[in-house]
Design a protein around this motif. Sequence first.
Motif: not given
Length: 242
Positions: A4, A6, A39, A58, A61, A66-68, A71
């Motif tokens: 991740s 994030d 999700i 993608r 996300g 959020v960034s892919p 996920l």
Amino acid sequence: MPPSDDAEDSARARDEPAAATRRRPEFRKGRPTLTRERIARAALGILAETGPAEVTMRAVGARLRVSPRALYNYVADRRDLLAEMVAVCQSDRPRPRLDPHRWPESLRAYCRELRSWYRAHPGMPALARAEDLTPFASSDLLRADDALVGFFLELGLSPRDAYRAWSVTVLQVAGFAEIWDAVHDRPPPGLDPAGWTGVPPGTPAAALPHLRLLAAESAGEPPDALFESVLTMLVAGVRAML
């Protein structure tokens, strides 16, 4: 599994107790808190709007802001995402409340609920055509179908006829929602479903005489009224097999 990027999402995924006693907030710092269900529902929204090919990590996300990579703390890959989409969709499916003693009214009521469910999850039949979803089936997910088959058997249909009645019921309801309702719920740009008569503009006056005869009726009948006619014919078909 990609790491991740994030940090906040990663820390929360590691530190959350298995049996949490409090609910996580739906939003933190303006972004939705990630869960497998959230999700999957974002992916279902993409499916409804753009079709199966656009359901990507993608795209999901981006929809959740959020960034892919974030996920992947919750779903292993796209196949795992599809599995969760199926599970979430099936969890929303109405449980049959079928009464063999009032079977015509009971069957009609369940079909109306089933139609609403298909309309709430547009694109799932298209996804089933584009992807192999059979590995995601389970006994729990198929309880509604099992109950419907049991209902037809209890009416006195043979196993073969119960199979046919179950198949036709699902096909009629799903097909109506996926084709007729979809055009009215999400009409293509420039199309007014209420104004469609079945006769293309510019057709010579002598052409399609029978469709012209029905033009006034087809333009004025709402989808709900047409669906009730579908149910009338479905009930008549079951009655003929009894």
